[in-house]
Design a protein around this motif. Structure first.
Motif, PDB file in Angstrom:
ATOM      1  N   VAL A  56       0.860  -1.183   0.000  1.00 50.36           N
ATOM      2  CA  VAL A  56       0.000   0.000   0.000  1.00 50.36           C
ATOM      3  C   VAL A  56       0.892   1.227   0.000  1.00 50.36           C
ATOM      4  CG1 VAL A  56      -1.783   1.287   1.234  1.00 50.36           C
ATOM      5  CG2 VAL A  56      -1.813  -1.222   1.258  1.00 50.36           C
ATOM      6  N   ILE A  57       0.742   2.057  -1.017  1.00 45.03           N
ATOM      7  CA  ILE A  57       1.579   3.256  -1.125  1.00 45.03           C
ATOM      8  C   ILE A  57       0.844   4.313  -1.936  1.00 45.03           C
ATOM      9  CG2 ILE A  57       2.771   2.305  -3.155  1.00 45.03           C
ATOM     10  CD1 ILE A  57       5.254   3.905  -2.329  1.00 45.03           C
ATOM     11  N   ASP A  58       0.978   5.552  -1.507  1.00 46.56           N
ATOM     12  CA  ASP A  58       0.503   6.693  -2.284  1.00 46.56           C
ATOM     13  C   ASP A  58       1.694   7.178  -3.103  1.00 46.56           C
ATOM     14  OD1 ASP A  58      -0.400   9.034  -3.369  1.00 46.56           O
ATOM     15  OD2 ASP A  58      -0.942   9.979  -1.470  1.00 46.56           O
ATOM     16  N   LEU A  59       1.683   6.892  -4.384  1.00 40.16           N
ATOM     17  CA  LEU A  59       2.841   7.190  -5.221  1.00 40.16           C
ATOM     18  C   LEU A  59       3.110   8.682  -5.365  1.00 40.16           C
ATOM     19  CD1 LEU A  59       2.366   4.501  -8.007  1.00 40.16           C
ATOM     20  CD2 LEU A  59       4.073   4.494  -6.173  1.00 40.16           C
ATOM     21  N   THR A  60       2.117   9.523  -5.028  1.00 37.57           N
ATOM     22  CA  THR A  60       2.377  10.959  -5.085  1.00 37.57           C
ATOM     23  C   THR A  60       3.306  11.388  -3.953  1.00 37.57           C
ATOM     24  OG1 THR A  60       0.416  11.498  -3.757  1.00 37.57           O
ATOM     25  CG2 THR A  60       0.139  11.403  -6.142  1.00 37.57           C
TER      26      THR A  60
ATOM     27  N   VAL B 296      11.751  -6.447 -13.822  1.00 37.45           N
ATOM     28  CA  VAL B 296      10.815  -5.699 -14.666  1.00 37.45           C
ATOM     29  C   VAL B 296      10.067  -4.686 -13.806  1.00 37.45           C
ATOM     30  CG1 VAL B 296       8.935  -5.825 -16.342  1.00 37.45           C
ATOM     31  CG2 VAL B 296      10.475  -7.786 -16.061  1.00 37.45           C
ATOM     32  N   LEU B 297      10.142  -3.435 -14.180  1.00 40.38           N
ATOM     33  CA  LEU B 297       9.336  -2.376 -13.567  1.00 40.38           C
ATOM     34  C   LEU B 297       8.271  -1.977 -14.576  1.00 40.38           C
ATOM     35  CD1 LEU B 297       8.628  -0.060 -11.571  1.00 40.38           C
ATOM     36  CD2 LEU B 297      10.396   1.311 -12.728  1.00 40.38           C
ATOM     37  N   VAL B 298       7.002  -2.066 -14.174  1.00 36.60           N
ATOM     38  CA  VAL B 298       5.899  -1.628 -15.029  1.00 36.60           C
ATOM     39  C   VAL B 298       5.269  -0.401 -14.398  1.00 36.60           C
ATOM     40  CG1 VAL B 298       3.725  -2.243 -16.151  1.00 36.60           C
ATOM     41  CG2 VAL B 298       5.471  -4.003 -15.763  1.00 36.60           C
ATOM     42  N   ASN B 299       5.493   0.747 -15.004  1.00 38.09           N
ATOM     43  CA  ASN B 299       4.920   2.008 -14.516  1.00 38.09           C
ATOM     44  C   ASN B 299       3.531   2.174 -15.126  1.00 38.09           C
ATOM     45  OD1 ASN B 299       6.779   3.316 -12.699  1.00 38.09           O
ATOM     46  ND2 ASN B 299       8.193   3.470 -14.434  1.00 38.09           N
ATOM     47  N   ASN B 300       2.564   1.546 -14.460  1.00 38.92           N
ATOM     48  CA  ASN B 300       1.197   1.515 -14.970  1.00 38.92           C
ATOM     49  C   ASN B 300       0.274   2.505 -14.267  1.00 38.92           C
ATOM     50  OD1 ASN B 300      -1.381   0.145 -16.095  1.00 38.92           O
ATOM     51  ND2 ASN B 300      -1.596  -0.076 -13.877  1.00 38.92           N
TER      52      ASN B 300
ATOM     53  N   PHE C 107       0.366  15.620 -12.856  1.00 44.71           N
ATOM     54  CA  PHE C 107       1.772  15.357 -13.157  1.00 44.71           C
ATOM     55  C   PHE C 107       2.476  14.612 -12.026  1.00 44.71           C
ATOM     56  CE2 PHE C 107       1.179  17.884 -16.822  1.00 44.71           C
ATOM     57  CZ  PHE C 107       2.241  17.591 -17.677  1.00 44.71           C
ATOM     58  N   ASN C 108       2.074  14.831 -10.789  1.00 43.38           N
ATOM     59  CA  ASN C 108       2.664  14.080  -9.679  1.00 43.38           C
ATOM     60  C   ASN C 108       2.422  12.585  -9.849  1.00 43.38           C
ATOM     61  OD1 ASN C 108       3.861  16.156  -8.262  1.00 43.38           O
ATOM     62  ND2 ASN C 108       2.115  16.495  -6.918  1.00 43.38           N
ATOM     63  N   VAL C 109       1.201  12.218 -10.232  1.00 43.40           N
ATOM     64  CA  VAL C 109       0.847  10.804 -10.380  1.00 43.40           C
ATOM     65  C   VAL C 109       1.394  10.235 -11.682  1.00 43.40           C
ATOM     66  CG1 VAL C 109      -1.057   9.159 -10.594  1.00 43.40           C
ATOM     67  CG2 VAL C 109      -1.217  11.057  -8.961  1.00 43.40           C
ATOM     68  N   ASN C 110       1.155  10.923 -12.789  1.00 44.57           N
ATOM     69  CA  ASN C 110       1.451  10.364 -14.106  1.00 44.57           C
ATOM     70  C   ASN C 110       2.898  10.521 -14.547  1.00 44.57           C
ATOM     71  OD1 ASN C 110      -1.267   9.838 -14.142  1.00 44.57           O
ATOM     72  ND2 ASN C 110      -1.648  10.788 -16.127  1.00 44.57           N
ATOM     73  N   PHE C 111       3.641  11.452 -13.918  1.00 42.91           N
ATOM     74  CA  PHE C 111       5.021  11.670 -14.383  1.00 42.91           C
ATOM     75  C   PHE C 111       6.053  11.638 -13.267  1.00 42.91           C
ATOM     76  CE2 PHE C 111       8.630  14.408 -15.467  1.00 42.91           C
ATOM     77  CZ  PHE C 111       9.119  13.698 -16.556  1.00 42.91           C
ATOM     78  N   ILE C 112       5.899  12.456 -12.237  1.00 45.12           N
ATOM     79  CA  ILE C 112       6.932  12.546 -11.200  1.00 45.12           C
ATOM     80  C   ILE C 112       7.145  11.207 -10.502  1.00 45.12           C
ATOM     81  CG2 ILE C 112       7.646  13.671  -9.057  1.00 45.12           C
ATOM     82  CD1 ILE C 112       7.752  15.498 -11.490  1.00 45.12           C
TER      83      ILE C 112
ATOM     84  N   PHE D 284       2.845  13.009 -22.928  1.00 46.30           N
ATOM     85  CA  PHE D 284       3.935  13.524 -23.773  1.00 46.30           C
ATOM     86  C   PHE D 284       5.227  13.561 -22.956  1.00 46.30           C
ATOM     87  CE2 PHE D 284       0.935  14.434 -26.930  1.00 46.30           C
ATOM     88  CZ  PHE D 284       1.487  15.094 -28.020  1.00 46.30           C
ATOM     89  N   ALA D 285       5.128  13.930 -21.683  1.00 47.62           N
ATOM     90  CA  ALA D 285       6.301  13.958 -20.812  1.00 47.62           C
ATOM     91  C   ALA D 285       6.885  12.561 -20.638  1.00 47.62           C
ATOM     92  CB  ALA D 285       5.925  14.555 -19.455  1.00 47.62           C
ATOM     93  N   ILE D 286       6.028  11.562 -20.480  1.00 47.22           N
ATOM     94  CA  ILE D 286       6.487  10.173 -20.382  1.00 47.22           C
ATOM     95  C   ILE D 286       7.202   9.760 -21.664  1.00 47.22           C
ATOM     96  CG2 ILE D 286       5.696   7.767 -20.339  1.00 47.22           C
ATOM     97  CD1 ILE D 286       5.686   8.973 -17.603  1.00 47.22           C
ATOM     98  N   GLU D 287       6.657  10.154 -22.794  1.00 43.52           N
ATOM     99  CA  GLU D 287       7.276   9.807 -24.084  1.00 43.52           C
ATOM    100  C   GLU D 287       8.676  10.405 -24.189  1.00 43.52           C
ATOM    101  OE1 GLU D 287       5.566   8.683 -27.350  1.00 43.52           O
ATOM    102  OE2 GLU D 287       3.900   7.822 -26.215  1.00 43.52           O
TER     103      GLU D 287
END
Length: 274
Positions: free
Chosen positions: A53-57, A78-82, A103-108, A152-155
Protein backbone atom coordinates in the motif's frame (compact mmCIF):
# COMPACT_ATOMS: atom_id res chain seq x y z
CA UNK A 1 13.13 -19.26 -18.79
CA UNK A 2 14.56 -17.59 -15.69
CA UNK A 3 11.99 -16.54 -13.11
CA UNK A 4 11.56 -12.77 -13.17
CA UNK A 5 10.71 -10.35 -10.38
CA UNK A 6 8.06 -7.84 -11.51
CA UNK A 7 7.17 -4.57 -9.78
CA UNK A 8 3.88 -3.32 -11.22
CA UNK A 9 2.21 -0.13 -10.04
CA UNK A 10 -1.56 0.24 -9.89
CA UNK A 11 -2.69 -3.39 -9.72
CA UNK A 12 -6.06 -2.99 -7.99
CA UNK A 13 -7.87 -3.11 -11.34
CA UNK A 14 -7.59 -2.57 -15.07
CA UNK A 15 -4.52 -3.23 -17.17
CA UNK A 16 -2.15 -3.30 -14.20
CA UNK A 17 -4.23 -6.03 -12.55
CA UNK A 18 -4.28 -8.06 -15.76
CA UNK A 19 -0.51 -7.79 -16.28
CA UNK A 20 0.04 -8.90 -12.68
CA UNK A 21 -2.34 -11.83 -13.06
CA UNK A 22 -0.77 -13.10 -16.27
CA UNK A 23 2.82 -12.60 -15.11
CA UNK A 24 2.07 -14.52 -11.90
CA UNK A 25 0.47 -17.33 -13.90
CA UNK A 26 3.75 -17.85 -15.77
CA UNK A 27 5.47 -18.53 -12.44
CA UNK A 28 7.18 -15.17 -12.12
CA UNK A 29 7.32 -13.27 -8.82
CA UNK A 30 4.92 -10.33 -8.88
CA UNK A 31 4.81 -7.38 -6.51
CA UNK A 32 2.15 -4.74 -7.04
CA UNK A 33 1.24 -1.40 -5.55
CA UNK A 34 -2.23 -0.31 -4.44
CA UNK A 35 -3.57 2.73 -2.62
CA UNK A 36 -5.84 1.06 -0.06
CA UNK A 37 -5.49 -1.79 2.43
CA UNK A 38 -8.67 -3.45 1.20
CA UNK A 39 -7.25 -3.51 -2.36
CA UNK A 40 -4.10 -5.20 -1.05
CA UNK A 41 -6.15 -7.90 0.68
CA UNK A 42 -8.33 -8.53 -2.36
CA UNK A 43 -5.33 -8.61 -4.72
CA UNK A 44 -3.32 -11.05 -2.60
CA UNK A 45 -6.34 -13.30 -2.05
CA UNK A 46 -7.06 -13.60 -5.78
CA UNK A 47 -3.58 -13.64 -7.31
CA UNK A 48 -0.43 -15.46 -6.26
CA UNK A 49 1.36 -12.18 -5.68
CA UNK A 50 2.17 -9.59 -3.04
CA UNK A 51 1.03 -5.98 -2.83
CA UNK A 52 2.24 -2.89 -0.99
CA UNK A 53 0.00 0.00 0.00
CA UNK A 54 1.58 3.26 -1.13
CA UNK A 55 0.50 6.69 -2.28
CA UNK A 56 2.84 7.19 -5.22
CA UNK A 57 2.38 10.96 -5.09
CA UNK A 58 4.36 10.83 -1.83
CA UNK A 59 7.56 10.15 -3.73
CA UNK A 60 9.65 10.05 -0.56
CA UNK A 61 8.21 6.57 0.08
CA UNK A 62 9.33 5.16 -3.26
CA UNK A 63 13.07 4.50 -2.61
CA UNK A 64 12.36 2.58 0.61
CA UNK A 65 9.70 0.50 -1.17
CA UNK A 66 12.09 -0.38 -3.99
CA UNK A 67 14.94 -1.08 -1.57
CA UNK A 68 12.84 -3.46 0.51
CA UNK A 69 11.66 -5.37 -2.57
CA UNK A 70 15.16 -5.64 -4.03
CA UNK A 71 16.55 -6.75 -0.66
CA UNK A 72 13.91 -9.44 -0.24
CA UNK A 73 14.00 -10.81 -3.78
CA UNK A 74 17.56 -10.01 -4.80
CA UNK A 75 16.62 -7.81 -7.74
CA UNK A 76 13.82 -6.23 -9.75
CA UNK A 77 13.85 -7.53 -13.31
CA UNK A 78 10.81 -5.70 -14.67
CA UNK A 79 9.34 -2.38 -13.57
CA UNK A 80 5.90 -1.63 -15.03
CA UNK A 81 4.92 2.01 -14.52
CA UNK A 82 1.20 1.52 -14.97
CA UNK A 83 -0.41 3.61 -12.20
CA UNK A 84 -2.04 6.81 -13.36
CA UNK A 85 -5.36 8.47 -14.12
CA UNK A 86 -6.98 10.60 -16.77
CA UNK A 87 -7.84 14.23 -16.07
CA UNK A 88 -10.11 15.84 -18.65
CA UNK A 89 -11.40 19.30 -19.41
CA UNK A 90 -10.51 22.33 -21.50
CA UNK A 91 -7.11 23.88 -20.84
CA UNK A 92 -8.65 27.11 -19.56
CA UNK A 93 -10.83 25.26 -17.05
CA UNK A 94 -8.04 23.81 -14.91
CA UNK A 95 -6.72 25.05 -11.61
CA UNK A 96 -2.99 24.82 -10.95
CA UNK A 97 -3.31 22.24 -8.19
CA UNK A 98 -5.30 19.94 -10.50
CA UNK A 99 -2.49 20.01 -13.04
CA UNK A 100 0.16 19.46 -10.36
CA UNK A 101 -1.77 16.42 -9.10
CA UNK A 102 -1.96 15.00 -12.62
CA UNK A 103 1.77 15.36 -13.16
CA UNK A 104 2.66 14.08 -9.68
CA UNK A 105 0.85 10.80 -10.38
CA UNK A 106 1.45 10.36 -14.11
CA UNK A 107 5.02 11.67 -14.38
CA UNK A 108 6.93 12.55 -11.20
CA UNK A 109 6.21 9.21 -9.50
CA UNK A 110 7.23 7.39 -12.70
CA UNK A 111 10.53 9.26 -12.80
CA UNK A 112 11.16 8.47 -9.12
CA UNK A 113 10.44 4.77 -9.63
CA UNK A 114 12.83 4.62 -12.59
CA UNK A 115 15.48 6.45 -10.57
CA UNK A 116 15.06 4.06 -7.64
CA UNK A 117 15.09 0.83 -9.67
CA UNK A 118 17.94 1.64 -12.07
CA UNK A 119 20.87 1.06 -9.65
CA UNK A 120 19.68 -2.52 -9.07
CA UNK A 121 19.19 -3.20 -12.78
CA UNK A 122 22.54 -1.61 -13.62
CA UNK A 123 24.30 -3.80 -11.05
CA UNK A 124 22.84 -6.92 -12.72
CA UNK A 125 23.36 -5.42 -16.19
CA UNK A 126 19.85 -6.41 -17.15
CA UNK A 127 16.25 -5.36 -16.66
CA UNK A 128 13.24 -3.90 -18.42
CA UNK A 129 11.32 -0.73 -17.66
CA UNK A 130 7.81 -0.70 -19.12
CA UNK A 131 6.35 2.79 -19.45
CA UNK A 132 2.60 3.10 -19.93
CA UNK A 133 1.94 6.04 -22.21
CA UNK A 134 -1.23 6.42 -24.27
CA UNK A 135 -2.57 7.08 -27.73
CA UNK A 136 -2.91 10.69 -26.58
CA UNK A 137 0.82 10.68 -25.83
CA UNK A 138 1.15 10.67 -29.62
CA UNK A 139 -1.48 13.27 -30.44
CA UNK A 140 -3.65 15.38 -28.14
CA UNK A 141 -7.24 16.39 -28.77
CA UNK A 142 -10.02 18.57 -27.44
CA UNK A 143 -10.50 18.10 -23.72
CA UNK A 144 -7.50 15.86 -23.04
CA UNK A 145 -4.69 18.41 -23.18
CA UNK A 146 -3.47 18.11 -19.58
CA UNK A 147 -3.65 14.32 -19.53
CA UNK A 148 -1.91 14.26 -22.91
CA UNK A 149 0.77 16.63 -21.62
CA UNK A 150 1.59 14.18 -18.81
CA UNK A 151 1.89 11.37 -21.36
CA UNK A 152 3.93 13.52 -23.77
CA UNK A 153 6.30 13.96 -20.81
CA UNK A 154 6.49 10.17 -20.38
CA UNK A 155 7.28 9.81 -24.08
CA UNK A 156 10.11 12.33 -23.94
CA UNK A 157 11.61 10.89 -20.78
CA UNK A 158 11.38 7.35 -22.14
CA UNK A 159 13.07 8.23 -25.44
CA UNK A 160 16.04 9.67 -23.56
CA UNK A 161 16.04 6.91 -20.93
CA UNK A 162 16.24 4.22 -23.60
CA UNK A 163 19.47 5.71 -24.94
CA UNK A 164 20.94 6.30 -21.50
CA UNK A 165 20.44 2.78 -20.13
CA UNK A 166 21.13 0.66 -23.23
CA UNK A 167 24.90 0.50 -22.49
CA UNK A 168 24.06 -1.21 -19.18
CA UNK A 169 21.92 -3.96 -20.73
CA UNK A 170 18.66 -2.33 -19.61
CA UNK A 171 15.71 -2.04 -21.98
CA UNK A 172 12.81 0.41 -22.10
CA UNK A 173 9.43 -0.49 -23.58
CA UNK A 174 7.06 2.41 -24.31
CA UNK A 175 3.49 1.10 -24.44
CA UNK A 176 0.92 3.25 -26.24
CA UNK A 177 -2.58 1.83 -25.69
CA UNK A 178 -5.73 3.18 -27.20
CA UNK A 179 -9.06 2.87 -25.41
CA UNK A 180 -9.07 -0.35 -23.38
CA UNK A 181 -12.23 -1.70 -21.76
CA UNK A 182 -11.18 -0.93 -18.20
CA UNK A 183 -12.47 1.43 -15.52
CA UNK A 184 -10.39 4.30 -16.95
CA UNK A 185 -13.52 6.23 -17.98
CA UNK A 186 -15.52 4.95 -15.00
CA UNK A 187 -14.66 5.52 -11.35
CA UNK A 188 -11.03 6.34 -12.24
CA UNK A 189 -11.67 9.36 -14.46
CA UNK A 190 -11.42 12.93 -13.17
CA UNK A 191 -12.52 16.25 -14.64
CA UNK A 192 -11.61 19.88 -14.15
CA UNK A 193 -13.67 21.19 -11.26
CA UNK A 194 -14.42 24.35 -13.19
CA UNK A 195 -16.62 24.01 -16.28
CA UNK A 196 -16.95 26.90 -18.73
CA UNK A 197 -20.24 26.94 -20.63
CA UNK A 198 -18.64 28.83 -23.53
CA UNK A 199 -16.80 25.63 -24.51
CA UNK A 200 -19.72 23.22 -24.14
CA UNK A 201 -21.78 25.56 -26.32
CA UNK A 202 -19.20 25.48 -29.13
CA UNK A 203 -17.56 22.05 -28.75
CA UNK A 204 -18.60 18.56 -27.82
CA UNK A 205 -19.09 18.03 -24.09
CA UNK A 206 -15.94 16.16 -23.05
CA UNK A 207 -17.52 15.01 -19.78
CA UNK A 208 -20.53 13.43 -21.45
CA UNK A 209 -18.45 12.02 -24.30
CA UNK A 210 -15.97 10.25 -22.05
CA UNK A 211 -18.71 8.86 -19.80
CA UNK A 212 -20.51 7.48 -22.85
CA UNK A 213 -17.36 5.57 -23.85
CA UNK A 214 -17.15 3.69 -20.54
CA UNK A 215 -17.80 -0.02 -21.05
CA UNK A 216 -17.74 0.34 -24.84
CA UNK A 217 -13.99 0.74 -25.44
CA UNK A 218 -12.78 -1.48 -28.29
CA UNK A 219 -9.50 -2.60 -26.70
CA UNK A 220 -9.22 -5.89 -24.79
CA UNK A 221 -7.05 -5.46 -21.64
CA UNK A 222 -6.33 -9.21 -21.52
CA UNK A 223 -4.82 -9.12 -25.00
CA UNK A 224 -2.95 -5.90 -24.15
CA UNK A 225 -1.39 -7.57 -21.10
CA UNK A 226 -0.42 -10.59 -23.20
CA UNK A 227 1.29 -8.34 -25.75
CA UNK A 228 3.25 -6.48 -23.04
CA UNK A 229 4.41 -9.65 -21.31
CA UNK A 230 5.37 -11.19 -24.65
CA UNK A 231 7.42 -8.10 -25.56
CA UNK A 232 9.24 -8.25 -22.21
CA UNK A 233 9.92 -11.97 -22.47
CA UNK A 234 11.20 -11.75 -26.05
CA UNK A 235 13.58 -8.91 -25.27
CA UNK A 236 11.57 -5.91 -26.48
CA UNK A 237 11.83 -6.30 -30.27
CA UNK A 238 10.50 -2.74 -30.58
CA UNK A 239 10.86 0.36 -28.41
CA UNK A 240 7.29 1.50 -29.03
CA UNK A 241 4.43 -0.94 -28.58
CA UNK A 242 1.21 0.55 -30.02
CA UNK A 243 -1.89 -1.31 -28.85
CA UNK A 244 -5.34 -1.10 -30.50
CA UNK A 245 -6.17 -0.06 -34.05
CA UNK A 246 -6.95 3.42 -32.73
CA UNK A 247 -3.30 3.93 -31.80
CA UNK A 248 -2.16 2.81 -35.24
CA UNK A 249 -4.53 5.29 -36.87
CA UNK A 250 -3.23 8.05 -34.58
CA UNK A 251 0.35 7.22 -35.57
CA UNK A 252 -0.57 7.33 -39.26
CA UNK A 253 -2.32 10.68 -38.84
CA UNK A 254 0.69 12.09 -36.98
CA UNK A 255 3.08 10.88 -39.66
CA UNK A 256 0.95 12.53 -42.36
CA UNK A 257 0.85 15.76 -40.34
CA UNK A 258 4.65 15.76 -39.91
CA UNK A 259 5.18 15.00 -43.59
CA UNK A 260 2.92 17.89 -44.60
CA UNK A 261 4.80 20.17 -42.23
CA UNK A 262 8.12 19.16 -43.81
CA UNK A 263 6.82 19.76 -47.33
CA UNK A 264 5.52 23.22 -46.47
CA UNK A 265 8.33 24.37 -44.17
CA UNK A 266 11.53 22.58 -45.18
CA UNK A 267 12.92 25.40 -47.32
CA UNK A 268 12.35 28.13 -44.73
CA UNK A 269 13.60 25.87 -41.94
CA UNK A 270 16.89 25.27 -43.77
CA UNK A 271 17.20 28.98 -44.63
CA UNK A 272 17.59 29.76 -40.92
CA UNK A 273 20.93 27.92 -40.72
CA UNK A 274 24.19 29.86 -41.07
Amino acid sequence: MKQKVWLITGVSKGLGREIAKQAAETGDIVIGTVRREKDKTEFENSINAKAFVIDLTDTKQIPSLVNSIAKQYGTIDVLVNNAGFGLFGMIEEFKEDEIIDQFNVNFISVWKLCKSVLPYMREKRQGTIVQLSSRVGIAAGIGNGIYAASKFAIEGMSEALKLEVEPFGIKVLLVEPGALRTDFFGASVKYAENELAVYTERLNNVRENTKSINGRQPGDPMKAAEAIISAVNTGNPVFRLPLTSGTIETLKTKITEFQSCIEVSEAIAKSIDY
